[in-house]
Design a protein around this motif. Structure first.
Motif, mmCIF file in Angstrom:
data_model
loop_
_atom_site.group_PDB
_atom_site.id
_atom_site.type_symbol
_atom_site.label_atom_id
_atom_site.label_comp_id
_atom_site.label_asym_id
_atom_site.label_seq_id
_atom_site.Cartn_x
_atom_site.Cartn_y
_atom_site.Cartn_z
ATOM 1 N N LEU A 85 46.763 37.029 17.524
ATOM 2 C CA LEU A 85 46.176 37.642 16.675
ATOM 3 C C LEU A 85 45.691 38.973 17.321
ATOM 4 C CD1 LEU A 85 44.046 35.089 15.093
ATOM 5 C CD2 LEU A 85 45.910 36.378 13.889
ATOM 6 N N CYS A 86 45.438 39.174 18.483
ATOM 7 C CA CYS A 86 44.921 40.334 19.204
ATOM 8 C C CYS A 86 45.895 41.368 19.192
ATOM 9 C CB CYS A 86 43.743 40.035 20.468
ATOM 10 S SG CYS A 86 42.389 39.276 20.077
ATOM 11 N N HIS A 87 47.109 41.087 19.626
ATOM 12 C CA HIS A 87 48.350 41.914 19.495
ATOM 13 C C HIS A 87 49.143 41.859 18.492
ATOM 14 C CE1 HIS A 87 50.783 44.165 22.395
ATOM 15 N NE2 HIS A 87 51.779 43.531 22.264
ATOM 16 N N GLY A 88 48.805 41.509 17.387
ATOM 17 C CA GLY A 88 49.627 41.415 16.180
ATOM 18 C C GLY A 88 49.796 42.666 15.652
ATOM 19 N N LEU A 89 48.784 43.505 15.672
ATOM 20 C CA LEU A 89 48.952 45.032 14.954
ATOM 21 C C LEU A 89 49.429 45.958 15.992
ATOM 22 C CD1 LEU A 89 45.802 44.687 12.776
ATOM 23 C CD2 LEU A 89 48.157 44.592 11.966
ATOM 24 N N ASP A 90 49.797 45.712 17.170
ATOM 25 C CA ASP A 90 49.845 46.742 18.311
ATOM 26 C C ASP A 90 48.874 47.993 18.279
ATOM 27 O OD1 ASP A 90 51.609 48.081 20.433
ATOM 28 O OD2 ASP A 90 53.051 46.887 19.739
ATOM 29 N N PHE A 91 47.607 47.206 18.130
ATOM 30 C CA PHE A 91 46.464 48.393 17.892
ATOM 31 C C PHE A 91 45.623 48.185 19.446
ATOM 32 C CE2 PHE A 91 43.600 50.200 14.513
ATOM 33 C CZ PHE A 91 43.816 51.379 15.006
ATOM 34 N N ASP A 92 45.760 47.258 20.231
ATOM 35 C CA ASP A 92 45.140 46.820 21.276
ATOM 36 C C ASP A 92 45.268 47.813 22.499
ATOM 37 O OD1 ASP A 92 47.588 45.042 20.955
ATOM 38 O OD2 ASP A 92 47.277 44.761 22.959
ATOM 39 N N ASP A 93 44.471 47.783 23.280
ATOM 40 C CA ASP A 93 44.659 49.055 24.599
ATOM 41 C C ASP A 93 45.818 48.820 25.502
ATOM 42 O OD1 ASP A 93 43.943 46.714 26.338
ATOM 43 O OD2 ASP A 93 41.748 46.853 26.153
ATOM 44 N N THR A 94 46.102 49.899 26.205
ATOM 45 C CA THR A 94 46.920 49.641 27.312
ATOM 46 C C THR A 94 46.492 50.595 28.538
ATOM 47 O OG1 THR A 94 48.664 50.102 25.419
ATOM 48 C CG2 THR A 94 49.638 50.169 27.459
ATOM 49 N N HIS A 95 46.970 49.877 29.384
ATOM 50 C CA HIS A 95 46.986 50.766 30.888
ATOM 51 C C HIS A 95 48.155 51.651 31.078
ATOM 52 C CE1 HIS A 95 46.838 51.125 35.205
ATOM 53 N NE2 HIS A 95 45.495 51.237 35.149
ATOM 54 N N SER A 96 48.033 52.988 31.220
ATOM 55 C CA SER A 96 49.217 53.556 31.061
ATOM 56 C C SER A 96 49.947 53.408 32.268
ATOM 57 C CB SER A 96 48.705 55.112 31.067
ATOM 58 O OG SER A 96 47.875 55.366 29.592
ATOM 59 N N ASP A 97 49.601 53.422 33.771
ATOM 60 C CA ASP A 97 50.206 53.521 34.916
ATOM 61 C C ASP A 97 50.760 52.150 34.924
ATOM 62 O OD1 ASP A 97 49.534 55.872 36.294
ATOM 63 O OD2 ASP A 97 47.470 55.281 36.125
ATOM 64 N N SER A 98 50.574 51.183 34.532
ATOM 65 C CA SER A 98 51.035 49.804 34.456
ATOM 66 C C SER A 98 52.230 49.436 33.300
ATOM 67 C CB SER A 98 50.225 48.410 34.763
ATOM 68 O OG SER A 98 49.381 48.613 33.791
ATOM 69 N N VAL A 99 51.719 50.275 32.369
ATOM 70 C CA VAL A 99 52.381 50.134 31.044
ATOM 71 C C VAL A 99 51.993 48.716 30.477
ATOM 72 C CG1 VAL A 99 54.442 50.991 29.685
ATOM 73 C CG2 VAL A 99 54.303 51.538 32.100
ATOM 74 N N SER A 100 50.966 48.287 30.560
ATOM 75 C CA SER A 100 50.682 47.017 30.307
ATOM 76 C C SER A 100 49.568 46.900 29.192
ATOM 77 C CB SER A 100 50.132 46.004 31.500
ATOM 78 O OG SER A 100 51.371 45.893 32.406
ATOM 79 N N HIS A 101 49.460 46.187 28.344
ATOM 80 C CA HIS A 101 48.516 45.727 27.406
ATOM 81 C C HIS A 101 47.584 44.865 28.280
ATOM 82 C CE1 HIS A 101 49.923 47.793 23.597
ATOM 83 N NE2 HIS A 101 50.924 47.306 23.876
ATOM 84 N N VAL A 102 46.469 45.168 28.362
ATOM 85 C CA VAL A 102 45.566 44.386 29.248
ATOM 86 C C VAL A 102 44.949 43.295 28.494
ATOM 87 C CG1 VAL A 102 43.826 44.232 31.339
ATOM 88 C CG2 VAL A 102 45.741 46.244 31.013
ATOM 89 N N SER A 103 43.907 43.858 27.845
ATOM 90 C CA SER A 103 42.681 43.026 27.042
ATOM 91 C C SER A 103 43.300 41.720 26.516
ATOM 92 C CB SER A 103 41.889 44.007 26.251
ATOM 93 O OG SER A 103 41.110 44.769 27.201
ATOM 94 N N THR A 104 44.423 41.923 25.605
ATOM 95 C CA THR A 104 44.951 41.248 24.806
ATOM 96 C C THR A 104 45.326 39.724 25.526
ATOM 97 O OG1 THR A 104 46.364 40.805 22.790
ATOM 98 C CG2 THR A 104 47.322 41.812 24.701
#
Length: 457
Positions: A85-104
């Motif tokens: 659910l937390c990643h369903g809208l692609d509205f969650d945070d991203t760490h730029s250097d690692s290109v990773s959504h982290v919190s989800t």
């Protein structure tokens, strides 16, 4: 010499919240709030709930709360449902250097286990910070390399951070934690194949990682073994996924001194982060451009973003699904110019059929540019050529939400409120409880507020 997994284990298990700078703790709490808001919005819009339904069908002890579900689920299954659910809208945070959504990945996994074990807010925050720092460093060791091979670093890097968080909360020993990280390596997965078919597979990636992290930690606690050289070994993560050996020492040497959690970027738009720099540049020109007078639009992005948000052009100019729209810079740019904003409503079926937007999207072409701010940010620019021959230019080296161009705490709270409102009910108490998380003695009192709202149709 200790392996990378062993050193990550030492860092995670020895970390105390009092050792974490105040600004890092505050950032961590805002990211918890942000990702929960994203999950509530997805629930309210009826998106990415299949994981919740599938996990509920499995039954089991109600150990942890699930967004939109009155009864809890076993912790690994709750982690799966919430992460999807937390990643369903692609509205969650991203760490730029690692290109990773982290919190989800980290938050659903850590929150579910914390609730199941009756942990307090300080324990949960400590585990989340430890997990964040590990996810980001594993990705930072080879920025963009996973993407180039078609792998999703959110899940591939994320499972290690979530596993470390689970080990902290689960009371694992150092040897068990290193084994858990080794086991997690065999569960790391996530393919970008969905980009060719406009399928909404991507939210399953963090769900599987969050679920796998709790399973890996539990297996290790029962004596299952994982290879301590899972990251840098000759058949380790980097060899398998990016076909090279990576020097992790720069990412390991300053654990506990350099903090990446505050560098995790909030999203201002519900779309792929590679879109944000250019789209933000376009937003700065809204009001100065009549869409009917546009002859051509040239967007600029780093080379790494082309295969994700600009090619193949024939599908990007006419997205078939919301997810394809969220990964189309052509469509998103046109929508910004026509409607003056890009939000969740931009990617509904009705919006995707807007002929005025689609017509303008066909006028968008792209150029690549080497930005000094990449990969520490998601930069981009735009040049708009009007029918009279005049041009308007804008460039954004750091997208809104990046550490160098931050969203304020109040803006993050506003985003949470707008997202949570889509789920119905009141979440004021949840918002304040998350922001006071270190004062909470039992996180169940906080997380139980996520359930009890009717599942969206």
């Amino acid at each position: 010499m200790a392996t990378a997994a062993e050193r990550f284990a030492t860092f995670a298990l020895e970390l105390e919240l009092d050792d974490v700078p105040g600004e890092v703790v505050e950032a961590a709490k805002l990211h918890v709030l942000d990702v929960l808001g994203c999950g509530l919005a997805a629930h309210g819009l009826g998106i990415a709930g299949e994981g919740r339904t599938a996990m509920a069908e499995l039954g089991g002890e109600p150990e942890a709360s699930v967004i939109g579900l009155e009864a809890g689920l076993p912790a690994p299954n709750a982690a799966f449902a919430n992460a999807m659910l937390c990643h369903g809208l692609d509205f969650d945070d991203t760490h730029s250097d690692s290109v990773s959504h982290v919190s989800t990945v980290v938050v659903p996994a850590a929150a579910a286990l914390a609730e199941a074990r009756g942990a307090g807010g300080r324990e949960l925050l400590t585990a989340i910070v430890a997990g964040n720092e590990i996810v980001t460093r594993i990705g930072m060791a080879t920025p963009g390399a996973f993407h180039r091979r078609g792998f999703h670093p959110t899940a591939i890097c994320g499972i290690f951070g979530a596993t470390a968080a689970a080990a902290c909360l689960g009371g694992l020993s150092h040897a068990e934690t290193a084994s858990a990280l080794g086991i997690a390596g065999s569960m790391a997965s996530g393919l970008f194949a969905y980009l060719d078919d406009a399928t909404a597979t991507k939210p399953i990636h963090p769900a599987w990682a969050a679920h796998g992290a709790l399973v890996a930690a539990r297996l290790a606690s029962l004596g299952a073994e994982g290879p301590p050289g899972v990251l840098e070994g000759r058949f380790g993560l980097y060899h398998a996924f990016v076909d090279t050996r990576i020097d992790l020492e720069p990412q390991l040497a300053d654990l506990g001194e350099r903090w990446e959690t505050p560098r995790i970027a909030f999203k201002a738009f519900p779309a792929c982060h590679f879109i944000h720099g250019s789209l933000g540049a376009t937003a700065s020109l809204v009001g100065s451009v009549d869409p009917d007078e546009v002859e051509e639009i040239v967007v600029t992005v780093p080379e790494a973003g082309v295969s994700l948000v600009l090619e193949p052009a024939e599908s990007k100019v006419a997205p078939r699904t919301d997810y394809e729209g969220k990964f189309s810079l052509q469509y998103s740019t046109a929508a910004m110019l026509v409607h003056g904003r890009v939000g969740l409503a931009t990617y509904t079926p009705e919006a995707l059929a807007d002929e005025k937007v689609l017509g303008l999207a066909r006028k968008v072409r792209y150029e690549t540019k080497e930005y000094a701010s990449y990969p520490a940010a998601f930069p981009g620019g735009v040049r708009i050529v009007l029918r009279d021959g005049s041009t308007l230019d804008a460039d954004l080296p750091h997208q809104l939400g990046a550490p160098e161009n931050p969203m304020t705490a109040e803006q993050v709270r506003d985003k949470f409120r707008e997202n949570a409102a889509l789920a119905g009910g009141s979440f004021e108490a949840l918002e304040q409880a998350v922001l006071d998380l270190e004062e909470c003695h039992d996180v169940h009192a906080v997380l139980s507020q996520l359930g009890g709202h009717a599942v969206a149709a």
